[in-house]
Scaffold this motif. Sequence first.
Motif, short mmCIF file in Angstrom:
data_model
loop_
_atom_site.label_atom_id
_atom_site.label_comp_id
_atom_site.label_asym_id
_atom_site.label_seq_id
_atom_site.Cartn_x
_atom_site.Cartn_y
_atom_site.Cartn_z
N ALA A 61 0.28 -1.27 -0.01
CA ALA A 61 0.33 0.08 0.09
C ALA A 61 1.37 1.39 0.31
N PRO A 62 0.63 2.56 -0.41
CA PRO A 62 1.64 3.37 -0.63
C PRO A 62 1.97 3.93 -0.17
N ASP A 63 0.46 4.29 1.50
CA ASP A 63 0.63 5.00 1.98
C ASP A 63 1.08 4.18 3.12
N GLU A 64 1.59 2.78 3.10
CA GLU A 64 2.39 2.13 4.78
C GLU A 64 3.64 1.68 4.37
N ARG A 65 3.85 1.51 4.94
CA ARG A 65 5.79 1.20 5.02
C ARG A 65 5.86 -0.34 4.21
#
Length: 569
Positions: A320-324
């Motif tokens: 996911a782009p908003d997670e590590r």
Amino acid sequence: MSVFSDPRDHPARVTGLLAATPGWSRLAEITAVPDRDTVAALVSEAAKIAEAVVAPLNPIADRTGCRIEAGRVVTPAGYREAYRAIGEAGMLGLEIGEDHGGQGLPIALQAACGPFFEGANPAFMMLAGASRAASHLLAAVADDETAKDWIPRLVSGEWGATICISEPDAGSDVGRIRTRAVKGNDGSWRVSGQKIWISFGDHDVTERIGHCLLARTGDGVGTRGLSLFLVPDTLEGGARNGVIVSRIEEKLGLHGSPTCALSFEEARAMLLGQEGRGLPQLFAMIEQMRLLTACQGLGVAVRATDTAFAYAKDRRQGGAPDERPVAIIEHADVRQQLLAMEARTEILRAAILELGVAMDLARREADEAAAADHAAFVAWALPMAKTFGAEAGFDTASGAIQVLGGAGYTTEWRVEQALRDTRVLAIYEGTSGIQALDFLARRLWREKGRGLIVFLARAAAEIEACRPVDDEAARAAEAIVSRFERLSSEMLALEDTPRAGEAGAMGYLKAGWCALSAWMATRLIVAGSADPALTALPAIARFRLHGLAGEMEAAANEARLPLSRLDEA
């Protein structure tokens, strides 16, 4: 335990797989072999020495290579000290008889320990492999004085040895050898001629080098009249013995192993064994060298797989782009690549240990019929172990590069070096095509499948033992082995039209390895269900079985390739 969380304690796996090899218990019944704790300690010590002493030289040797100064080969810094260190540790003579300075252990233990060294530095270990094989040869055919003089010094690392067979016009076709040995009036022999592709043909690692050399002594053509000699590079007083280094080959890989062209000019030589029996006598060494090639492939495959696993657990990409970013080992494609590498490696490891034990039993079994069965199985399985051990080393190194991506293409991770170093494994000690012809023409046609019969009986017994543990896997393995048995009948029927059979020899060899792999897979499943050190292996084996059925059909189709398709091309 998940395959992907397994720390892959290789000494523990080796020890467990050796204990799970049926012939090992029989070997323990008829001769003194170390108990499991002692085996574990020995294998662990081999792994530690390989990592501490041999591995650090690998990048240095690849970078600096070897050179000629004042007519002699200079090897990378540290080679001499490292070679003596592994000699003093007893690692150059594990399976050599105690009467010759070795430890007198089973060949299977050499097969267990050797891959750690081969994976640590394949180029450096080329000297050890040739010297060990020469020790076996001298023990088999040399006179007592020569054997007592040379073997203990080879085992200690004080002296080294080479195998001198190939010539400019005679590679695998040894019947075209021109190097000649002439017997003088005083009974001494002198050798003159050229030899090429000689690993460690000259070097500064040991004090003396013995060249195990084929030369022509009679008037017969072809392999008749070839005799086997030991040609020291120096005489007793230290003077040079007419052995001249012409050049070091520039190679794709194995830069730390000087591959030399040598000229022999009236060099003094010692006849080994019977005059005119050189080629048959040489097979005492060739058998060891083919097992060694399989161990080389295994050692590199293990190391490349470990590198790929470690990188995949550390390298983070995707998610996911908003997670590590996640570790790439979480991606299905990468997991599949890693599992394929691990599966090939562990199947090969089990097969090599099986071969090592069978080689021991062929020599030590008192029951002549049983010993003959073991020998027949060894002769049948060696062409496959050599060929697919070589392929496993190269393909696994390639797979590691793929997992590492751009990083794998750089020198930092050493897997690109592993790829270069292992390409030659499928060439020397008999190309893959020669192994395929041996497997078909000698082992199936000439011997009427004697080794095949032994294999079928042993595979059937272990497949049956797998049923209570995993019936689905047992049925899959049984189908693969049965398919190979039917293909063998088809290939046997081509004996009277040999060229038609030879057109499919490589496919038949591949099919044989599929069948042997299916057998080893059932062993991994049963052993892994009972031994805590092997709990990751059943999943690996099931993964490998899943692909083997398709590979078997592809190999069978290749084996049935019509000769007309080759001729029309």
